[in-house]
Design a protein around this motif. Structure first.
Motif, PDB file in Angstrom:
ATOM      1  N   SER A 331     -32.933 -12.533  75.495  1.00  0.00           N
ATOM      2  CA  SER A 331     -31.485 -12.320  75.472  1.00  0.00           C
ATOM      3  C   SER A 331     -31.084 -11.229  74.479  1.00  0.00           C
ATOM      4  N   HIS A 332     -31.949 -10.920  73.532  1.00  0.00           N
ATOM      5  CA  HIS A 332     -31.620  -9.940  72.486  1.00  0.00           C
ATOM      6  C   HIS A 332     -32.849  -9.082  72.192  1.00  0.00           C
ATOM      7  N   ARG A 333     -32.621  -7.763  72.088  1.00  0.00           N
ATOM      8  CA  ARG A 333     -33.697  -6.831  71.713  1.00  0.00           C
ATOM      9  C   ARG A 333     -33.256  -6.042  70.498  1.00  0.00           C
ATOM     10  N   PHE A 334     -34.124  -5.899  69.527  1.00  0.00           N
ATOM     11  CA  PHE A 334     -33.794  -5.166  68.301  1.00  0.00           C
ATOM     12  C   PHE A 334     -34.885  -4.143  68.003  1.00  0.00           C
ATOM     13  N   LYS A 335     -34.474  -3.038  67.329  1.00  0.00           N
ATOM     14  CA  LYS A 335     -35.460  -2.080  66.805  1.00  0.00           C
ATOM     15  C   LYS A 335     -36.102  -2.682  65.561  1.00  0.00           C
ATOM     16  N   ILE A 336     -37.266  -2.169  65.178  1.00  0.00           N
ATOM     17  CA  ILE A 336     -37.892  -2.631  63.927  1.00  0.00           C
ATOM     18  C   ILE A 336     -36.914  -2.452  62.764  1.00  0.00           C
ATOM     19  N   ALA A 337     -36.183  -1.331  62.762  1.00  0.00           N
ATOM     20  CA  ALA A 337     -35.232  -1.061  61.676  1.00  0.00           C
ATOM     21  C   ALA A 337     -34.137  -2.128  61.585  1.00  0.00           C
ATOM     22  N   ASP A 338     -33.916  -2.854  62.672  1.00  0.00           N
ATOM     23  CA  ASP A 338     -32.868  -3.894  62.687  1.00  0.00           C
ATOM     24  C   ASP A 338     -33.453  -5.304  62.610  1.00  0.00           C
ATOM     25  N   THR A 339     -34.620  -5.434  62.001  1.00  0.00           N
ATOM     26  CA  THR A 339     -35.279  -6.750  61.904  1.00  0.00           C
ATOM     27  C   THR A 339     -34.379  -7.784  61.228  1.00  0.00           C
ATOM     28  N   GLU A 340     -33.656  -7.349  60.196  1.00  0.00           N
ATOM     29  CA  GLU A 340     -32.787  -8.292  59.479  1.00  0.00           C
ATOM     30  C   GLU A 340     -31.728  -8.880  60.432  1.00  0.00           C
ATOM     31  N   ALA A 341     -31.144  -8.010  61.244  1.00  0.00           N
ATOM     32  CA  ALA A 341     -30.140  -8.478  62.220  1.00  0.00           C
ATOM     33  C   ALA A 341     -30.786  -9.441  63.218  1.00  0.00           C
ATOM     34  N   ALA A 342     -32.019  -9.160  63.585  1.00  0.00           N
ATOM     35  CA  ALA A 342     -32.737 -10.028  64.528  1.00  0.00           C
ATOM     36  C   ALA A 342     -32.944 -11.414  63.926  1.00  0.00           C
ATOM     37  N   LEU A 343     -33.354 -11.443  62.658  1.00  0.00           N
ATOM     38  CA  LEU A 343     -33.590 -12.726  61.988  1.00  0.00           C
ATOM     39  C   LEU A 343     -32.287 -13.511  61.866  1.00  0.00           C
ATOM     40  N   ARG A 344     -31.197 -12.803  61.570  1.00  0.00           N
ATOM     41  CA  ARG A 344     -29.898 -13.488  61.457  1.00  0.00           C
ATOM     42  C   ARG A 344     -29.462 -14.054  62.807  1.00  0.00           C
ATOM     43  N   ALA A 345     -29.689 -13.266  63.853  1.00  0.00           N
ATOM     44  CA  ALA A 345     -29.273 -13.721  65.190  1.00  0.00           C
ATOM     45  C   ALA A 345     -30.037 -14.980  65.577  1.00  0.00           C
ATOM     46  N   VAL A 346     -31.342 -14.999  65.298  1.00  0.00           N
ATOM     47  CA  VAL A 346     -32.135 -16.197  65.639  1.00  0.00           C
ATOM     48  C   VAL A 346     -31.691 -17.374  64.763  1.00  0.00           C
TER      49      VAL A 346
END
Ligand code: ZN
Ligand code: ZN
Length: 360
Positions: A331-346
């Motif tokens: 449902s969500h794809r992030f760049k490596i540079a946006d790992t923090e946003a990915a962790l927050r979303a999860v």
């Protein structure tokens, strides 16, 4: 060549930087990352809930990538399939020693000397980077022809975890009623496996209606919304489906402590409660030992899939990707540079499955 990585220095301290590209060692390989699943356990490590790690690490333990370099002596994967540079592979993320009591006698994972992570300053297999490195004797498997890498990445470590649960605690038998608490990746993988194992009823519980919709596409035959029903109503609905003695398999895949009381109570006569999501230091709660003995119930836990469960996940993703919308779970794809946003979303629970896409 750069190798952009998300390096965790301590709770909440993530740095995106080039960590350099290591060469494959004899017996090992290096992999150009394609997709890396973001797992709840990555969030726990990022937030420091699993304790501060003694070293800086690169998080991420789930993924699909292409072989970049083969170390001397490597010509096949760990199931004997010939491999070449460019082949898509999937791997077991825990490095076992193969020479200890747990490895040789118990045949279990993890072992006394396993490493989950390596220091970020050394070659390592944390998947939130462009290129990972596997040491010698760390198993990897080639994807079957026609496998959608997104389908396998969507299953992350959730499918291997479901496979270990049904292998180690108890299998699902045809005709049974299986109740699953939680429609996150582990709950969804469990629903799919219960469905293909021949369960008559697969009942999934969650408090997010959209996730229950997804569960319906993954094998759930009935769903119950925690925000719309009381525990008594859920119990009545489940016993109505399962028959008078209740469901024989109930799986906890929430990580929320209150789920334990409801799940162990829901488990029917001769049934087994399988605890998957409540992992580690989650606190204590009530159990009713007299109910467990009187109704011949069992409680079993499982985590840390064995190597074979990763192999079977590779096989099953290919077999099941056309029957279940596995790739759509991302449902969500992030760049490596946006790992923090990915962790927050999860962490916020808004994702079905989030991935870091190293090709973005
Ligand atoms: Zn995981
Ligand atoms: Zn060992």
């Amino acid at each position: 060549m750069t190798n952009l990585a998300a390096v965790l220095h301590g709770p909440g301290k993530l740095e995106i930087r080039d960590v350099g590209t290591p060469d494959a060692v004899p017996g090992g390989i290096s992999i150009e990352m394609m997709l890396s699943g973001v797992c709840g356990s990555d969030v726990h490590l990022y937030e420091g809930q699993a304790g501060a790690l003694p070293i800086s690490v690169i998080l991420g333990h789930e993924g699909v990538g292409r072989i970049a370099t083969l170390g001397a002596g490597v010509s096949t994967d760990y199931a004997g399939q010939t491999v070449s540079v460019g082949d898509l592979v999937y791997w077991a993320p825990i490095a076992l020693c193969g020479a200890c009591y747990t490895c040789t006698v118990l045949e279990q994972t993890p072992c006394e000397k396993s490493s989950f992570f390596e220091d970020a300053e050394k070659p390592n297999w944390g998947t939130f980077q462009e290129r990972i490195w596997l040491p010698a004797r760390q198993p990897f498997y080639k994807l079957l022809d026609g496998t959608d890498p997104v389908a396998l990445a969507a299953m992350g470590c959730a499918l291997p975890t479901a496979l270990k649960a049904f292998d180690q605690v108890r299998p699902v038998r045809p005709g049974e009623t299986v109740v699953i608490q939680g429609a996150g990746p582990v709950g969804l993988a469990t629903a799919m496996m219960a469905s293909v194992s021949g369960a008559s009823n697969v009942v999934v519980l969650d408090s997010v209606a959209a996730k229950l919709e997804v569960a319906r596409t993954m094998g759930a035959t009935a769903t119950l919304d925690l925000s719309m029903t009381t525990a008594e109503e859920r119990r009545a609905a489940i016993y109505e489906l399962a028959g008078p003695t209740g469901p024989t398999v109930v799986v906890e895949a929430t990580g929320a402590l209150p789920a334990f009381v409801e799940g162990s109570d829901l488990t029917g006569v001769n049934g087994t409660y399988v605890v998957l999501g409540l992992l580690g230091d989650v606190g204590r709660t009530d159990v009713h030992p007299g109910d467990i003995s009187w109704r011949n119930k069992s409680i079993g836990g499982a985590t840390f899939p064995k190597i074979k469960h990763y192999y079977y996940a590779v096989q099953l993703a290919r077999k099941l990707q056309d029957r279940f919308p596995l790739a759509d779970l991302v449902s969500h794809r992030f760049k490596i540079a946006d790992t923090e946003a990915a962790l927050r979303a999860v962490g916020s629970g808004e994702t079905v499955k989030a991935v870091i896409d190293a090709t973005l």
